[in-house]
Design a protein around this motif. Structure first.
Motif, PDB file in Angstrom:
ATOM      1  N   UNK A   1     -40.667  19.800  55.848  1.00 31.63           N
ATOM      2  CA  UNK A   1     -39.349  19.308  55.464  1.00 31.63           C
ATOM      3  C   UNK A   1     -39.280  19.183  53.946  1.00 31.63           C
ATOM      4  N   UNK A   2     -38.243  19.726  53.324  1.00 30.86           N
ATOM      5  CA  UNK A   2     -38.066  19.655  51.886  1.00 30.86           C
ATOM      6  C   UNK A   2     -37.095  18.535  51.534  1.00 30.86           C
ATOM      7  N   UNK A   3     -37.490  17.671  50.607  1.00 33.47           N
ATOM      8  CA  UNK A   3     -36.648  16.566  50.167  1.00 33.47           C
ATOM      9  C   UNK A   3     -36.499  16.624  48.652  1.00 33.47           C
ATOM     10  N   UNK A   4     -35.827  15.644  48.102  1.00 32.39           N
ATOM     11  CA  UNK A   4     -35.595  15.598  46.664  1.00 32.39           C
ATOM     12  C   UNK A   4     -36.316  14.385  46.090  1.00 32.39           C
ATOM     13  N   UNK A   5     -36.920  14.564  44.898  1.00 32.62           N
ATOM     14  CA  UNK A   5     -37.663  13.481  44.263  1.00 32.62           C
ATOM     15  C   UNK A   5     -37.348  13.436  42.777  1.00 32.62           C
ATOM     16  N   UNK A   6     -37.407  12.226  42.205  1.00 29.03           N
ATOM     17  CA  UNK A   6     -37.302  12.043  40.753  1.00 29.03           C
ATOM     18  C   UNK A   6     -38.714  12.034  40.186  1.00 29.03           C
ATOM     19  N   UNK A   7     -38.963  12.915  39.194  1.00 22.94           N
ATOM     20  CA  UNK A   7     -40.316  13.074  38.677  1.00 22.94           C
ATOM     21  C   UNK A   7     -40.353  12.858  37.159  1.00 22.94           C
ATOM     22  N   UNK A   8     -41.418  12.200  36.725  1.00 21.70           N
ATOM     23  CA  UNK A   8     -41.718  12.119  35.292  1.00 21.70           C
ATOM     24  C   UNK A   8     -42.582  13.329  34.949  1.00 21.70           C
ATOM     25  N   UNK A   9     -42.163  14.118  33.958  1.00 21.35           N
ATOM     26  CA  UNK A   9     -42.907  15.323  33.599  1.00 21.35           C
ATOM     27  C   UNK A   9     -43.518  15.255  32.208  1.00 21.35           C
ATOM     28  N   UNK A  10     -42.912  14.496  31.306  1.00 19.65           N
ATOM     29  CA  UNK A  10     -43.422  14.328  29.947  1.00 19.65           C
ATOM     30  C   UNK A  10     -42.636  13.190  29.310  1.00 19.65           C
ATOM     31  N   UNK A  11     -43.088  12.728  28.134  1.00 20.52           N
ATOM     32  CA  UNK A  11     -42.426  11.611  27.470  1.00 20.52           C
ATOM     33  C   UNK A  11     -40.934  11.871  27.336  1.00 20.52           C
ATOM     34  N   UNK A  12     -40.142  10.910  27.854  1.00 20.45           N
ATOM     35  CA  UNK A  12     -38.678  10.943  27.803  1.00 20.45           C
ATOM     36  C   UNK A  12     -38.088  12.109  28.590  1.00 20.45           C
ATOM     37  N   UNK A  13     -38.822  12.592  29.579  1.00 20.72           N
ATOM     38  CA  UNK A  13     -38.347  13.725  30.381  1.00 20.72           C
ATOM     39  C   UNK A  13     -38.522  13.433  31.864  1.00 20.72           C
ATOM     40  N   UNK A  14     -37.401  13.372  32.581  1.00 18.78           N
ATOM     41  CA  UNK A  14     -37.398  13.249  34.029  1.00 18.78           C
ATOM     42  C   UNK A  14     -36.631  14.406  34.619  1.00 18.78           C
ATOM     43  N   UNK A  15     -36.977  14.791  35.841  1.00  9.97           N
ATOM     44  CA  UNK A  15     -36.164  15.781  36.543  1.00  9.97           C
ATOM     45  C   UNK A  15     -36.031  15.372  38.000  1.00  9.97           C
ATOM     46  N   UNK A  16     -35.137  16.028  38.703  1.00 10.83           N
ATOM     47  CA  UNK A  16     -35.050  15.889  40.152  1.00 10.83           C
ATOM     48  C   UNK A  16     -35.417  17.244  40.725  1.00 10.83           C
ATOM     49  N   UNK A  17     -36.399  17.243  41.618  1.00 11.73           N
ATOM     50  CA  UNK A  17     -36.945  18.498  42.112  1.00 11.73           C
ATOM     51  C   UNK A  17     -37.266  18.389  43.591  1.00 11.73           C
ATOM     52  N   UNK A  18     -37.289  19.520  44.305  1.00 15.23           N
ATOM     53  CA  UNK A  18     -37.663  19.506  45.721  1.00 15.23           C
ATOM     54  C   UNK A  18     -39.116  19.065  45.896  1.00 15.23           C
ATOM     55  N   UNK A  19     -39.364  18.353  46.984  1.00 14.49           N
ATOM     56  CA  UNK A  19     -40.713  17.920  47.322  1.00 14.49           C
ATOM     57  C   UNK A  19     -40.913  18.110  48.815  1.00 14.49           C
ATOM     58  N   UNK A  20     -42.118  18.486  49.187  1.00 15.92           N
ATOM     59  CA  UNK A  20     -42.431  18.697  50.590  1.00 15.92           C
ATOM     60  C   UNK A  20     -42.869  17.390  51.245  1.00 15.92           C
ATOM     61  N   UNK A  21     -42.280  17.065  52.379  1.00 15.37           N
ATOM     62  CA  UNK A  21     -42.663  15.883  53.145  1.00 15.37           C
ATOM     63  C   UNK A  21     -43.508  16.335  54.334  1.00 15.37           C
ATOM     64  N   UNK A  22     -44.798  15.989  54.296  1.00 13.36           N
ATOM     65  CA  UNK A  22     -45.690  16.356  55.395  1.00 13.36           C
ATOM     66  C   UNK A  22     -45.774  15.209  56.393  1.00 13.36           C
ATOM     67  N   UNK A  23     -46.155  15.484  57.636  1.00 12.62           N
ATOM     68  CA  UNK A  23     -46.227  14.415  58.641  1.00 12.62           C
ATOM     69  C   UNK A  23     -47.217  13.330  58.222  1.00 12.62           C
ATOM     70  N   UNK A  24     -46.930  12.073  58.560  1.00 14.43           N
ATOM     71  CA  UNK A  24     -47.865  10.994  58.216  1.00 14.43           C
ATOM     72  C   UNK A  24     -49.173  11.148  58.973  1.00 14.43           C
ATOM     73  N   UNK A  25     -50.279  10.879  58.280  1.00 16.86           N
ATOM     74  CA  UNK A  25     -51.587  10.971  58.895  1.00 16.86           C
ATOM     75  C   UNK A  25     -51.975   9.690  59.602  1.00 16.86           C
ATOM     76  N   UNK A  26     -53.199   9.595  60.069  1.00 16.99           N
ATOM     77  CA  UNK A  26     -53.659   8.374  60.748  1.00 16.99           C
ATOM     78  C   UNK A  26     -53.485   7.143  59.853  1.00 16.99           C
ATOM     79  N   UNK A  27     -52.874   6.102  60.427  1.00 22.95           N
ATOM     80  CA  UNK A  27     -52.681   4.866  59.682  1.00 22.95           C
ATOM     81  C   UNK A  27     -51.549   4.909  58.689  1.00 22.95           C
ATOM     82  N   UNK A  28     -50.769   5.977  58.688  1.00 22.19           N
ATOM     83  CA  UNK A  28     -49.680   6.120  57.719  1.00 22.19           C
ATOM     84  C   UNK A  28     -48.322   6.109  58.412  1.00 22.19           C
ATOM     85  N   UNK A  29     -47.285   5.836  57.613  1.00 26.45           N
ATOM     86  CA  UNK A  29     -45.913   5.955  58.085  1.00 26.45           C
ATOM     87  C   UNK A  29     -45.106   6.721  57.049  1.00 26.45           C
TER      88      UNK A  29
END
Length: 359
Positions: A1-29
């Motif tokens: 599943x592809x979602x959107x995330x806000x990322x810090x990439x360098x000083x004073x630089x943020x972007x919004x980029x796609x991120x992959x959401x993988x299934x939660x592993x043992x003990x995770x939600x």
């Protein structure tokens, strides 16, 4: 599943980029974050001040509320649609601090949202052990203030504030206001010292007393307020050298100075005053689970007027601009990022309008 995330990439630089959401592993939600607050630490990251610690691209955010979407193997007591916030700490349980019962200051602490990916994304996987349950009736935007309220609860607890004591909070930003409200709820008589007229006005609207150090002789005001005894406790929340001086100056005999702000470089401090008045310096960092649970109660019962502290709600795609707005100061207190993709038409609601809605 592809979602959107806000990322810090360098000083004073943020972007919004796609991120992959993988299934939660043992003990995770897996969570669907609803609202994520922008805090002072996030701004430090944005400025590039924490590049030795933060690995870019880094997904930011640790003040959050949301709902569970998927539960990993072995997780019990949680199910999809449960409303939660996250205590964003992972510790090793083996270092001296952990063995002494102080896991929140683990020597190898993973502060989620700084040392590992945070909540400013549409899907977020965390250990189930970090979850804090939210009351069904608590609005999720209000619940995004639970984490900073937990900071305030921990600070007031570390300072051992007692009913009837006089407390000075130096710095009237979000954490300073929350400390003042929590200390007041504990029975203390509280004063805030803050340069910003907007923040002082908001403090007054919340039933607090605020002083302007640029116009007022704070030491004289404290003397009149305490009949020259001095304050019992001071919280340094400003992060400024002048704030340290003020916090030390206002304390009476055997007063306690609780250091809350992160000071990026060493500060001069009047040690003679510590000697002469037998003052105590107390460090306060983060929180534990009991602080979080108390914070949930304080937000849910209205002790913390969350709606009046939220200046603006912006959609995920506008988060970079929100960081710049906070950096510039102005008439803002707390900005939330709406990660749901369904930001309301009132995303540009200012503090006064938010207060009107809360009233």
């Amino acid at each position: 599943m592809t979602t959107l995330a806000v990322r810090y990439t360098a000083a004073r630089t943020l972007d919004t980029a796609p991120a992959e959401a993988s299934p939660p592993g043992p003990g995770e939600v897996e969570l669907a974050p609803a609202f994520v607050g922008i805090c002072g630490t996030d701004l430090h990251i944005f400025h590039g001040d924490m590049d030795t610690r933060v690995r870019s691209p880094a997904v930011l955010g640790h003040e959050m509320s949301g709902r569970i979407t998927r539960v990993g193997p072995g997780v019990e007591g949680w199910q999809p649609a449960d409303a939660v916030t996250v205590m964003p700490l992972r510790w090793d349980d083996t270092c001296p601090a952990c063995r002494a019962g102080h896991q929140h200051i683990c020597r190898h602490l993973d502060f989620i949202g700084i040392d590992s990916p945070g909540a400013m994304q549409q899907r977020w996987t965390v250990p189930a052990t970090t979850l804090i349950r939210l009351p069904h009736a608590l609005p999720l935007d209000h619940a995004a203030l639970v984490e900073p309220t937990a900071v305030a609860v921990h600070d007031v607890g570390r300072a051992a504030v007692r009913a009837g004591e006089k407390a000075v909070v130096v710095g009237g930003g979000p954490i300073g206001i929350l400390i003042a409200l929590v200390a007041q709820a504990a029975g203390a008589d509280v004063r805030i010292v803050e340069l910003s007229a907007h923040r002082r006005a908001l403090a007054e609207q919340l039933g607090l007393t605020a002083w302007n150090p640029a116009d007022d002789d704070v030491a004289t005001l404290v003397g009149a307020w305490t009949e020259d005894a001095g304050a019992d406790v001071a919280f340094e929340v400003s992060g400024a050298a002048g704030g340290v001086d003020t916090a030390v100056e206002v304390l009476g005999v055997r007063g306690r100075l609780c250091l809350v702000a992160i000071h990026p470089k060493p500060r001069e401090i009047n040690l003679h005053r510590f000697f002469w008045r037998e003052l105590t310096l107390i460090g306060a960092r983060l929180y534990d689970r009991s602080d979080f649970e108390k914070a949930v109660t304080l937000v849910a019962d209205g002790t913390i007027p969350a709606a009046r502290l939220i200046s603006k709600i912006v959609p995920l795609t506008e988060a970079p601009a929100a960081f710049e707005a906070l950096e510039g100061g102005g008439d803002v207190m707390k900005i939330l990022v709406d990660c749901t993709g369904d930001s309301p038409d009132t995303a540009d609601t200012d503090t006064d309008a938010a207060q009107g809605a809360a009233g």
